[in-house]
Design an enzyme around this catalytic site. Structure first.
Site, PDB file in Angstrom:
ATOM      1  N   ASN A 100      45.182 103.460 -37.604  1.00  0.00           N
ATOM      2  CA  ASN A 100      46.572 102.997 -37.548  1.00  0.00           C
ATOM      3  C   ASN A 100      46.927 102.836 -36.074  1.00  0.00           C
ATOM      4  OD1 ASN A 100      49.333 102.672 -37.639  1.00  0.00           O
ATOM      5  ND2 ASN A 100      49.768 104.729 -38.445  1.00  0.00           N
ATOM      6  N   TRP A 101      46.957 101.590 -35.628  1.00  0.00           N
ATOM      7  CA  TRP A 101      47.183 101.347 -34.194  1.00  0.00           C
ATOM      8  C   TRP A 101      48.645 101.522 -33.794  1.00  0.00           C
ATOM      9  CZ3 TRP A 101      43.735  96.656 -32.236  1.00  0.00           C
ATOM     10  CH2 TRP A 101      42.392  97.065 -32.257  1.00  0.00           C
ATOM     11  N   LYS A 102      49.528 101.665 -34.780  1.00  0.00           N
ATOM     12  CA  LYS A 102      50.966 101.838 -34.497  1.00  0.00           C
ATOM     13  C   LYS A 102      51.445 100.728 -33.551  1.00  0.00           C
ATOM     14  CE  LYS A 102      50.482 106.692 -35.545  1.00  0.00           C
ATOM     15  NZ  LYS A 102      50.962 108.054 -35.392  1.00  0.00           N
ATOM     16  N   HIS A 137      54.759 105.776 -44.095  1.00  0.00           N
ATOM     17  CA  HIS A 137      54.367 106.611 -42.950  1.00  0.00           C
ATOM     18  C   HIS A 137      55.589 107.397 -42.477  1.00  0.00           C
ATOM     19  CE1 HIS A 137      53.029 107.893 -39.014  1.00  0.00           C
ATOM     20  NE2 HIS A 137      51.796 107.631 -39.401  1.00  0.00           N
ATOM     21  N   GLU A 183      56.649 108.033 -39.665  1.00  0.00           N
ATOM     22  CA  GLU A 183      57.397 107.381 -38.576  1.00  0.00           C
ATOM     23  C   GLU A 183      58.326 106.299 -39.123  1.00  0.00           C
ATOM     24  OE1 GLU A 183      54.047 106.513 -36.048  1.00  0.00           O
ATOM     25  OE2 GLU A 183      53.816 108.656 -35.666  1.00  0.00           O
ATOM     26  N   GLU A 243      49.551 113.431 -44.515  1.00  0.00           N
ATOM     27  CA  GLU A 243      49.710 113.569 -43.070  1.00  0.00           C
ATOM     28  C   GLU A 243      50.870 114.520 -42.766  1.00  0.00           C
ATOM     29  OE1 GLU A 243      48.120 109.855 -40.848  1.00  0.00           O
ATOM     30  OE2 GLU A 243      50.140 109.437 -41.504  1.00  0.00           O
ATOM     31  N   GLY A 256      49.884 113.234 -33.902  1.00  0.00           N
ATOM     32  CA  GLY A 256      50.012 113.014 -32.464  1.00  0.00           C
ATOM     33  C   GLY A 256      50.234 114.271 -31.646  1.00  0.00           C
ATOM     34  N   SER A 296      46.089 113.988 -35.972  1.00  0.00           N
ATOM     35  CA  SER A 296      45.243 114.456 -34.859  1.00  0.00           C
ATOM     36  C   SER A 296      43.754 114.556 -35.207  1.00  0.00           C
ATOM     37  CB  SER A 296      45.762 115.796 -34.322  1.00  0.00           C
ATOM     38  OG  SER A 296      47.083 115.644 -33.805  1.00  0.00           O
ATOM     39  N   GLY A 348      45.366 107.867 -35.951  1.00  0.00           N
ATOM     40  CA  GLY A 348      46.254 107.174 -35.026  1.00  0.00           C
ATOM     41  C   GLY A 348      45.606 107.031 -33.656  1.00  0.00           C
ATOM     42  N   GLY A 349      45.977 107.931 -32.748  1.00  0.00           N
ATOM     43  CA  GLY A 349      45.541 107.849 -31.354  1.00  0.00           C
ATOM     44  C   GLY A 349      44.051 107.609 -31.167  1.00  0.00           C
TER      45      GLY A 349
HETATM   46  P1  PGA Z   1      47.379 110.702 -34.965  1.00  0.00           P
HETATM   47  O1  PGA Z   1      48.241 109.793 -35.986  1.00  0.00           O
HETATM   48  O2  PGA Z   1      45.931 110.564 -35.389  1.00  0.00           O
HETATM   49  O3  PGA Z   1      47.649 110.094 -33.620  1.00  0.00           O
HETATM   50  O4  PGA Z   1      47.870 112.082 -35.111  1.00  0.00           O
HETATM   51  C1  PGA Z   1      47.937 109.763 -37.347  1.00  0.00           C
HETATM   52  C2  PGA Z   1      48.914 108.873 -38.075  1.00  0.00           C
HETATM   53  O5  PGA Z   1      50.114 108.923 -37.762  1.00  0.00           O
HETATM   54  O6  PGA Z   1      48.533 108.099 -38.962  1.00  0.00           O
END
Ligand code: PGA
Length: 253
Positions: free
Chosen positions: A10-12, A93, A95, A164, A170, A210, A231-232
């Site tokens: 997930n590149w956000k 998600h 977010e 999640e 993150g 994470s 994500g990251g």
């Molecule tokens: P993260 O994000 O791996 O940076 O913790 C995961 C996500 O929000 O899908």
């Protein structure tokens, strides 16, 4: 580990065309590890470009509007995403739920729109730290999912759930294997209750929060973990494919 683990990046809100080389590198590596299903969800602006550049990996979106078309400035419908080359959409998600006030009902409508457009859905769920500390994580996630999941008559093979925990996203804090196993068992129970043994039993449940190449093995060794939503660590081919390789190794062992 699922028969074919699913590793989704997930590149956000990250990525310009300069990132296309990273997508190509991920794709090349994925071609050497076909036992693992690899996909990325770049920002909307890159979906079509990534779709054109890659051969093996799945390309998807991070959100969509529940409607099909019309007067909704700035929004993008599921069918538009399919037209751009998306094969799946992440919905719900945290977010989006927290930052954009998305309710379970809205998330469910989005998921239904994705299925109606012929794509696959990755349905996210997860509790915040306060809820976990209060000992209510399992009941919160179960209710959240129950109210967010669409009817999937004959579409269970197009549904993936991603657990999640918000406090792990993150932050560098991953949930313990025990917490992940407990929650994934609860989610499996619910899926079977909703969709029956065969359909509900086959839905892959990903862990997210994470995940990185260092902790991936331990996470993938956990009961009922069918892959990861990353994500990251999905922003470079090296770290992302390090995670996919860890999933592949689990299949070999
Ligand atoms: P993260 O994000 O791996 O940076 O913790 C995961 C996500 O929000 O899908």
């Amino acid at each position: 580990m699922a028969e074919r683990p699913y590793i989704v990046g997930n590149w956000k809100m990250n990525g310009t065309r300069a990132m296309l080389s990273e997508a190509r590198a991920i794709d090349r590596a994925a071609q050497r590890h076909m036992k693992v299903e690899v996909a990325i969800a770049p920002p909307y602006t890159l979906i079509h470009a990534v779709h054109r550049e890659v051969e093996q990996i799945g390309v998807g979106a991070q959100d969509c509007h529940p409607g099909t078309d019309g007067a909704s400035t700035g929004d993008i419908s599921a069918s538009m995403l399919a037209d751009a080359g998306a094969k799946f959409v992440i919905v719900g998600h945290s977010e989006r739920r927290q930052g954009h006030g998305e309710s379970n009902a809205l998330v469910r409508d989005k998921a239904q729109a994705v299925l109606d457009a012929g794509m696959r859905v990755i349905m996210c769920c997860g509790e915040d730290a306060k809820t976990r500390d209060a000992g209510k994580a399992a009941s919160f996630v179960t209710h959240q999912l129950k109210d967010s999941l669409p009817g999937i008559e004959n579409a269970a093979d197009r549904l993936t759930v991603a657990y999640e925990p918000i406090w792990a996203i993150g932050t560098g804090n991953t949930a313990s294997s025990q917490d992940i196993a407990e929650m994934h068992r609860e989610i499996r129970k619910l899926l079977i209750e909703l969709y029956g043994e065969e359909q509900g039993g086959g839905v892959r449940i990903l862990y997210g929060g994470s995940v990185n190449p260092e902790n991936a093995r331990e996470i993938f060794a956990t009961e009922e973990v069918g892959g990861a939503l990353v994500g990251g660590a999905s922003l470079t081919a090296d770290s992302f494919m390090g995670i996919a390789l860890a999933a592949g190794d689990m299949l070999d062992n």
